[in-house]
Write a protein that holds these residues in place. Structure first.
Motif, PDB file in Angstrom:
ATOM      1  N   VAL A 114       2.319   5.512  11.465  1.00 46.26           N
ATOM      2  CA  VAL A 114       2.928   5.167  10.511  1.00 46.26           C
ATOM      3  C   VAL A 114       2.844   5.052   9.253  1.00 46.26           C
ATOM      4  CG1 VAL A 114       5.328   4.315  10.389  1.00 46.26           C
ATOM      5  CG2 VAL A 114       4.618   4.724  12.522  1.00 46.26           C
ATOM      6  N   ILE A 115       2.537   6.068   8.667  1.00 46.99           N
ATOM      7  CA  ILE A 115       2.487   5.370   6.663  1.00 46.99           C
ATOM      8  C   ILE A 115       4.266   5.127   6.265  1.00 46.99           C
ATOM      9  CG2 ILE A 115       1.790   6.367   4.720  1.00 46.99           C
ATOM     10  CD1 ILE A 115       0.065   6.998   7.429  1.00 46.99           C
ATOM     11  N   ALA A 116       4.073   3.555   6.166  1.00 47.91           N
ATOM     12  CA  ALA A 116       4.886   3.071   5.535  1.00 47.91           C
ATOM     13  C   ALA A 116       4.500   2.780   4.000  1.00 47.91           C
ATOM     14  CB  ALA A 116       5.192   1.751   6.045  1.00 47.91           C
ATOM     15  N   THR A 117       5.690   2.893   3.012  1.00 51.63           N
ATOM     16  CA  THR A 117       5.252   2.358   1.918  1.00 51.63           C
ATOM     17  C   THR A 117       6.551   1.441   1.470  1.00 51.63           C
ATOM     18  OG1 THR A 117       5.641   4.440   0.977  1.00 51.63           O
ATOM     19  CG2 THR A 117       6.160   3.279  -0.597  1.00 51.63           C
ATOM     20  N   ASP A 118       5.588   0.227   1.139  1.00 57.63           N
ATOM     21  CA  ASP A 118       6.721  -0.936   0.818  1.00 57.63           C
ATOM     22  C   ASP A 118       6.850  -1.382   0.161  1.00 57.63           C
ATOM     23  OD1 ASP A 118       4.469  -2.023  -0.965  1.00 57.63           O
ATOM     24  OD2 ASP A 118       3.201  -2.932  -0.335  1.00 57.63           O
ATOM     25  N   GLN A 119       7.749  -2.308  -0.406  1.00 56.24           N
ATOM     26  CA  GLN A 119       8.960  -2.607  -1.481  1.00 56.24           C
ATOM     27  C   GLN A 119       8.360  -2.461  -3.176  1.00 56.24           C
ATOM     28  OE1 GLN A 119      11.899  -2.976  -1.383  1.00 56.24           O
ATOM     29  NE2 GLN A 119      12.130  -2.469   1.048  1.00 56.24           N
ATOM     30  N   ASN A 120       6.626  -2.855  -2.954  1.00 58.61           N
ATOM     31  CA  ASN A 120       6.107  -2.661  -3.529  1.00 58.61           C
ATOM     32  C   ASN A 120       5.412  -1.038  -4.991  1.00 58.61           C
ATOM     33  OD1 ASN A 120       6.409  -5.292  -5.073  1.00 58.61           O
ATOM     34  ND2 ASN A 120       5.101  -5.614  -3.242  1.00 58.61           N
ATOM     35  N   GLY A 121       5.960   0.204  -3.358  1.00 56.32           N
ATOM     36  CA  GLY A 121       5.205   1.034  -3.621  1.00 56.32           C
ATOM     37  C   GLY A 121       3.736   0.920  -2.766  1.00 56.32           C
ATOM     38  N   ARG A 122       3.073   0.179  -2.225  1.00 55.98           N
ATOM     39  CA  ARG A 122       1.712   0.457  -1.753  1.00 55.98           C
ATOM     40  C   ARG A 122       2.510   1.048  -0.085  1.00 55.98           C
ATOM     41  NH1 ARG A 122      -2.377  -4.458  -0.345  1.00 55.98           N
ATOM     42  NH2 ARG A 122      -4.158  -2.825   0.262  1.00 55.98           N
ATOM     43  N   GLN A 123       1.246   1.559   0.018  1.00 56.19           N
ATOM     44  CA  GLN A 123       1.655   2.873   1.521  1.00 56.19           C
ATOM     45  C   GLN A 123       0.503   2.034   2.604  1.00 56.19           C
ATOM     46  OE1 GLN A 123       0.957   6.762   0.159  1.00 56.19           O
ATOM     47  NE2 GLN A 123       2.971   7.324   0.962  1.00 56.19           N
ATOM     48  N   TRP A 124       0.680   1.856   3.622  1.00 58.51           N
ATOM     49  CA  TRP A 124       0.202   1.664   4.447  1.00 58.51           C
ATOM     50  C   TRP A 124       0.021   2.507   5.535  1.00 58.51           C
ATOM     51  CZ3 TRP A 124      -1.905  -3.573   4.381  1.00 58.51           C
ATOM     52  CH2 TRP A 124      -1.183  -4.091   3.173  1.00 58.51           C
ATOM     53  N   GLN A 125      -1.257   2.317   6.606  1.00 62.02           N
ATOM     54  CA  GLN A 125      -0.955   3.151   8.318  1.00 62.02           C
ATOM     55  C   GLN A 125      -1.243   2.141   9.161  1.00 62.02           C
ATOM     56  OE1 GLN A 125      -5.145   4.881   9.332  1.00 62.02           O
ATOM     57  NE2 GLN A 125      -4.587   6.514   9.701  1.00 62.02           N
ATOM     58  N   ALA A 126       0.181   2.572  10.024  1.00 64.44           N
ATOM     59  CA  ALA A 126       0.410   1.374  11.116  1.00 64.44           C
ATOM     60  C   ALA A 126       0.264   2.302  12.238  1.00 64.44           C
ATOM     61  CB  ALA A 126       1.362   0.765  11.240  1.00 64.44           C
ATOM     62  N   ILE A 127      -0.672   1.950  13.578  1.00 63.17           N
ATOM     63  CA  ILE A 127      -0.513   2.446  14.573  1.00 63.17           C
ATOM     64  C   ILE A 127      -0.232   2.201  15.264  1.00 63.17           C
ATOM     65  CG2 ILE A 127      -2.658   3.641  15.947  1.00 63.17           C
ATOM     66  CD1 ILE A 127      -2.884   5.111  13.312  1.00 63.17           C
ATOM     67  N   TYR A 128       0.558   3.005  16.040  1.00 59.67           N
ATOM     68  CA  TYR A 128       1.640   2.173  16.909  1.00 59.67           C
ATOM     69  C   TYR A 128       0.800   2.604  18.789  1.00 59.67           C
ATOM     70  CZ  TYR A 128       5.455   0.464  14.131  1.00 59.67           C
ATOM     71  OH  TYR A 128       6.264  -0.572  13.473  1.00 59.67           O
ATOM     72  N   THR A 129       0.510   1.478  19.010  1.00 67.98           N
ATOM     73  CA  THR A 129      -0.105   2.320  21.054  1.00 67.98           C
ATOM     74  C   THR A 129       2.068   2.204  21.805  1.00 67.98           C
ATOM     75  OG1 THR A 129      -0.545   0.005  21.712  1.00 67.98           O
ATOM     76  CG2 THR A 129      -2.006   1.737  20.577  1.00 67.98           C
ATOM     77  N   LEU A 130       2.140   2.763  22.408  1.00 73.19           N
ATOM     78  CA  LEU A 130       3.412   2.785  23.183  1.00 73.19           C
ATOM     79  C   LEU A 130       2.729   3.537  25.492  1.00 73.19           C
ATOM     80  CD1 LEU A 130       3.994   4.450  20.649  1.00 73.19           C
ATOM     81  CD2 LEU A 130       6.657   3.699  21.632  1.00 73.19           C
ATOM     82  N   LYS A 131       3.226   2.502  25.764  1.00 72.57           N
ATOM     83  CA  LYS A 131       3.534   2.575  27.136  1.00 72.57           C
ATOM     84  C   LYS A 131       4.235   3.081  27.761  1.00 72.57           C
ATOM     85  CE  LYS A 131      -0.511   1.960  30.053  1.00 72.57           C
ATOM     86  NZ  LYS A 131      -1.242   3.163  29.838  1.00 72.57           N
ATOM     87  N   GLN A 132       4.937   4.028  28.493  1.00 75.32           N
ATOM     88  CA  GLN A 132       5.606   4.111  29.381  1.00 75.32           C
ATOM     89  C   GLN A 132       5.779   2.787  30.482  1.00 75.32           C
ATOM     90  OE1 GLN A 132       6.269   8.508  31.032  1.00 75.32           O
ATOM     91  NE2 GLN A 132       8.513   7.753  30.762  1.00 75.32           N
ATOM     92  N   GLN A 133       7.217   2.759  30.581  1.00 78.96           N
ATOM     93  CA  GLN A 133       7.239   1.933  31.496  1.00 78.96           C
ATOM     94  C   GLN A 133       8.262   2.439  33.214  1.00 78.96           C
ATOM     95  OE1 GLN A 133       6.343  -2.095  30.508  1.00 78.96           O
ATOM     96  NE2 GLN A 133       5.384  -0.180  29.158  1.00 78.96           N
ATOM     97  N   PRO A 134       7.503   1.465  34.126  1.00 80.68           N
ATOM     98  CA  PRO A 134       8.274   1.845  34.953  1.00 80.68           C
ATOM     99  C   PRO A 134       9.542   2.663  35.559  1.00 80.68           C
ATOM    100  CG  PRO A 134       7.309   0.020  35.805  1.00 80.68           C
ATOM    101  CD  PRO A 134       6.881  -0.496  34.567  1.00 80.68           C
TER     102      PRO A 134
END
Length: 153
Positions: A114-134
């Motif tokens: 996920v590429i997010a832009t904060d309230q100051n215009g700076r960009q951030w790269q976030a890598i989420y990890t997700l697992k499927q639950q039972p």
């Protein structure tokens, strides 16, 4: 009520866990990765989108509901979880904008950029990890975030 003395310790523990889990995105790349199906991509992106929307609307229980059981166990309460997010992940807590990037499936764990832009215009790269639950739902197991350096070649 959040114990301010324990919040940095919990945040450090959480970041260590997600750093290990998310580093596979950078270290392994696509060597052992599988393509994410359109159905799984939609489901996992919906979870991330709903959590970000819940942060923005201050529906903290809803935001915390997307955390995996291990994360819930580490933080124990919604208040501690939200405190960690506000303190360490503010570009995801209150982004000006965000978009979904690359993803892959590594041994049943989805890695979603996920590429997010904060309230100051700076960009951030976030890598989420997700697992499927039972029960079939997808839960967020971690997020690694750093300043965005642009697309890899």
């Amino acid at each position: 009520m959040i114990d301010n003395r324990s919040t940095p310790i919990i945040a450090t523990l959480f970041m260590s866990i997600i750093l290990f889990a998310s580093s596979t995105f950078l270290l392994l790349g696509s060597a052992n990765a599988q393509t994410v199906t359109a159905e799984i991509e939609t489901a996992t992106q919906d979870v991330i989108r709903d959590q970000i929307n819940a942060f923005q609307s201050k529906e903290y229980e809803r935001a915390f509901s997307h955390a995996a059981p291990t994360i819930k166990q580490i933080f124990g309460t919604t208040e501690r979880f939200i405190g960690m997010v506000k303190g360490g992940y503010s570009p995801l807590y209150n982004p000006d904008s965000y978009l979904f990037g690359r993803n892959f499936n590594l041994d049943g764990t989805i890695h979603q950029e996920v590429i997010a832009t904060d309230q100051n215009g700076r960009q951030w790269q976030a890598i989420y990890t997700l697992k499927q639950q039972p029960d079939g739902s997808w839960k967020i197991t971690g997020v690694k975030m750093e300043p965005y350096k642009g697309a890899a070649t």
